[in-house]
Design an enzyme around this catalytic site. Sequence first.
Site, short mmCIF file in Angstrom:
data_model
loop_
_atom_site.label_atom_id
_atom_site.label_comp_id
_atom_site.label_asym_id
_atom_site.label_seq_id
_atom_site.Cartn_x
_atom_site.Cartn_y
_atom_site.Cartn_z
N ASN A 1 -59.33 117.58 -6.55
CA ASN A 1 -59.49 119.08 -6.46
C ASN A 1 -59.52 119.72 -7.84
OD1 ASN A 1 -60.20 118.62 -3.89
ND2 ASN A 1 -58.38 119.74 -3.28
N HIS B 1 -60.29 114.90 -11.59
CA HIS B 1 -61.88 115.37 -11.96
C HIS B 1 -61.51 116.65 -12.70
CE1 HIS B 1 -63.12 112.96 -8.12
NE2 HIS B 1 -62.85 112.12 -9.17
N1 APR Z 1 -59.15 119.72 7.19
C1 APR Z 1 -59.19 118.44 6.97
N2 APR Z 1 -60.25 117.85 6.37
C2 APR Z 1 -61.36 118.48 6.23
C3 APR Z 1 -61.47 119.98 6.57
C4 APR Z 1 -60.42 120.37 7.08
N3 APR Z 1 -60.35 121.77 7.29
N4 APR Z 1 -62.69 120.06 6.34
C5 APR Z 1 -63.28 119.26 5.80
N5 APR Z 1 -62.52 118.25 5.75
C6 APR Z 1 -62.66 116.79 5.26
C7 APR Z 1 -64.19 116.04 5.66
O1 APR Z 1 -63.93 115.39 6.89
C8 APR Z 1 -64.27 114.97 4.62
O2 APR Z 1 -63.66 113.85 5.00
O3 APR Z 1 -62.74 116.75 3.86
C9 APR Z 1 -63.41 115.56 3.36
C10 APR Z 1 -64.39 116.19 2.40
O4 APR Z 1 -65.12 115.30 1.77
P1 APR Z 1 -66.07 115.66 0.41
O5 APR Z 1 -66.99 116.84 0.69
O6 APR Z 1 -66.70 114.36 0.00
O7 APR Z 1 -64.90 116.00 -0.94
P2 APR Z 1 -63.91 114.94 -1.76
O8 APR Z 1 -63.60 113.82 -0.84
O9 APR Z 1 -62.87 115.81 -2.21
O10 APR Z 1 -65.02 114.47 -2.78
C11 APR Z 1 -64.56 113.80 -4.05
O11 APR Z 1 -66.87 114.47 -5.04
O12 APR Z 1 -68.42 115.52 -5.73
C12 APR Z 1 -67.32 115.12 -5.87
O13 APR Z 1 -65.98 115.68 -7.69
C13 APR Z 1 -66.10 115.64 -6.59
O14 APR Z 1 -63.83 115.89 -6.23
C14 APR Z 1 -65.15 115.65 -5.55
C15 APR Z 1 -65.23 114.41 -5.02
#
Ligand code: APR
Length: 231
Positions: free
Chosen positions: A89, A106
């Site tokens: 994040n 990131h």
């Molecule tokens: N509690 C727990 N988990 C949650 C919640 C919640 N309230 N809301 C969503 N999630 C979960 C989703 O099920 C999913 O597995 O959080 C995850 C979010 O995934 P992504 O949107 O892909 O985010 P992330 O994994 O942080 O992305 C990685 O992608 O675009 C790039 O640079 C950006 O750092 C980011 C990287």
Amino acid sequence: MKKKKLVVLTGAGISAESGLKTFRDTDGLWEGYNIEDVATPRAWRKNLQLVLDFYNMRRKNVMEAQPNAAHIGLAELENDFDVHIITQNIDDLHERAGSTKVLHLHGEILKMRSEKNERLIYNIQDDIRPGDTAEDGAQLRPHIVWFEEAVPMIEPAIGLAGEADIFLVVGTSLAVYPAAGLINYTPQGIPKFIVDKKIPYTSSLHDIVAIEKSATEGVKELAALLQKLKM
Ligand code: APR
């Protein structure tokens, strides 16, 4: 007695309950934007204003958000463990919740840097505008690792994963490498846990305790389980 090393990989899901959008959920950020248009070096060369607008908005959202019980729960684990957060994040909610060791894979939205020299980094709260320059005279850009760019902090992150006594994953789809591969560097046989509202399916997630709950509920449950592992 020496505290056990607890290494935590977090993603957008931990900040969702603070009102910050994830990337890949329904209504996630990447539904409204094309990654190619806002989060690549090519986008920056093609349409600097659009990229700045996108991240100026992200910065406002982050400054308006507050840490939630999951960020705070992880910070409180420092009472019993040597906690190291590795976050994908760009927000500062782990720091504001009180975590003292946070590595941002990131980048950070509250920082900006020279587009020519990645070591010229400055704090920022307001917008970055076209024509704003660093001390080397180069345009300032968000201190964010874009797609197709190297991830300099992955080396120390791999080092931490390799020294973990316990490894946690909270709120990430594990869709983006190299972050998603960190779990593969953990020592064999250590306890591993994942908290996610919808546990992602990937082959690296064998031998792991899965808590399919929101981050705030899941971290609370995890904190109770970890009490048994602290000695
Ligand atoms: N509690 C727990 N988990 C949650 C919640 C919640 N309230 N809301 C969503 N999630 C979960 C989703 O099920 C999913 O597995 O959080 C995850 C979010 O995934 P992504 O949107 O892909 O985010 P992330 O994994 O942080 O992305 C990685 O992608 O675009 C790039 O640079 C950006 O750092 C980011 C990287």
